[in-house]
Design a protein around this motif. Structure first.
Motif, PDB file in Angstrom:
ATOM      1  N   GLN A 126       0.815  -1.213   0.000  1.00  0.00           N
ATOM      2  CA  GLN A 126       0.000   0.000   0.000  1.00  0.00           C
ATOM      3  C   GLN A 126       0.849   1.264   0.000  1.00  0.00           C
ATOM      4  N   SER A 127       1.986   1.207   0.669  1.00  0.00           N
ATOM      5  CA  SER A 127       2.829   2.397   0.733  1.00  0.00           C
ATOM      6  C   SER A 127       4.306   2.034   0.580  1.00  0.00           C
ATOM      7  N   VAL A 146       7.176   9.062   2.049  1.00  0.00           N
ATOM      8  CA  VAL A 146       6.295   7.905   1.907  1.00  0.00           C
ATOM      9  C   VAL A 146       5.179   8.250   0.926  1.00  0.00           C
ATOM     10  N   VAL A 147       4.987   7.375  -0.060  1.00  0.00           N
ATOM     11  CA  VAL A 147       3.941   7.607  -1.058  1.00  0.00           C
ATOM     12  C   VAL A 147       2.978   6.426  -1.103  1.00  0.00           C
ATOM     13  N   ASP A 148       1.770   6.717  -1.543  1.00  0.00           N
ATOM     14  CA  ASP A 148       0.777   5.679  -1.805  1.00  0.00           C
ATOM     15  C   ASP A 148       1.209   4.916  -3.056  1.00  0.00           C
ATOM     16  N   TYR A 149       1.329   3.609  -2.962  1.00  0.00           N
ATOM     17  CA  TYR A 149       1.862   2.821  -4.074  1.00  0.00           C
ATOM     18  C   TYR A 149       0.992   2.925  -5.332  1.00  0.00           C
ATOM     19  N   GLN A 205       0.635   7.209  -6.065  1.00  0.00           N
ATOM     20  CA  GLN A 205       1.913   7.940  -6.002  1.00  0.00           C
ATOM     21  C   GLN A 205       1.800   9.268  -5.242  1.00  0.00           C
ATOM     22  N   ILE A 237       2.227  10.686   1.273  1.00  0.00           N
ATOM     23  CA  ILE A 237       1.521  10.448   2.524  1.00  0.00           C
ATOM     24  C   ILE A 237       2.202  11.187   3.672  1.00  0.00           C
ATOM     25  N   PRO A 258       5.949   2.223   6.352  1.00  0.00           N
ATOM     26  CA  PRO A 258       5.574   1.790   5.000  1.00  0.00           C
ATOM     27  C   PRO A 258       5.729   0.276   4.855  1.00  0.00           C
TER      28      PRO A 258
END
Length: 227
Positions: free
Chosen positions: A32-33, A56-59, A62, A65, A102
């Motif tokens: 997810q991240s 940290v990004v949302d997979y 993108q 977060i 993450p």
């Protein structure tokens, strides 16, 4: 002095290497991240300082977060092949500031593609307890082995084979743009690492989004802190 440090560091790396597993402990659909990790350095008044930035990004989307950073004086000398010992304190300090961990860490640097298979992405995994991937902008030449340039199409790659062992992969993420160098960190295999990196590419850069954003963040933070 350095000889003693090198011997100590080598022993630690050998011990950790025996525990490296280049196989998946997480499925792609479970991710997810992803956190992008990068470091930058500067000198001031005869002392070395560094900052570690984590983005940290949302997979899937993108979208960012969370962003955190750490900084401080660097006390471990620079020794080629043992960069992780210099960087780990700042990485651990930055990770402790995250509000939610993450699913995977992606480093601006190497993992298994390293003289002793202990690049920062591999070494740091044991302190992060998560799968890791190394993504390098330039090639670390090992045992006089050059990489083979992949075809000029997005997603094309060639494996980096040294002494009949695959160390990493030269990956073309964007047509007509220089390739990047992907390697497993730990607890993930090379095909999955490649797929995840390609899923994090957009039109703005040849680098995956988490690494690119972490890289940009280190430049910004270093500029602020070094004044």
């Amino acid at each position: 002095m350095n000889e003693n440090i090198i011997r100590e560091f080598s022993d630690i790396q050998d011990e950790l290497l025996a525990k490296v597993k280049l196989e998946n402990t997480i499925q792609k659909e479970e991710i997810q991240s992803i956190a992008g990790v990068d470091l930058a350095y500067w000198d001031k008044d005869g002392k070395a300082y560094g900052t570690c930035c984590i983005v940290v990004v949302d997979y899937r989307t993108q979208e960012v977060i969370e962003k955190v950073y750490s900084y401080g004086e660097i006390t471990v000398p620079y020794i080629p092949g043992f960069l992780a010992f210099r960087e780990l304190p700042l990485i651990i300090e930055a990770v402790q500031k995250l509000t939610k961990l993450p699913d995977l860490y992606m480093f601006d640097g190497n993992g298994y593609l390293h003289y002793r298979h202990m690049g920062i992405a591999t070494h740091a995994s044991f302190f992060l307890n998560k799968p890791t991937i190394g993504v390098a902008k330039s090639y670390l030449k090992i045992k006089d082995t050059d990489f083979i340039m992949p075809e000029n199409e997005e997603g094309c790659y060639t494996d980096i084979v040294i002494d009949n062992e695959v160390y990493g992969r030269t990956l073309r993420t964007t047509k007509n743009v220089k390739p990047i160098f992907v390697s497993c960190g730990n607890w993930i295999d090379l095909d999955t690492s490649t797929d995840i990196v390609l899923n994090c590419i957009n039109k703005e850069s040849r680098l995956p989004v988490p690494v690119r954003l972490a890289d940009l963040e280190t430049h910004k933070v270093r500029k602020q802190l070094s004044k």
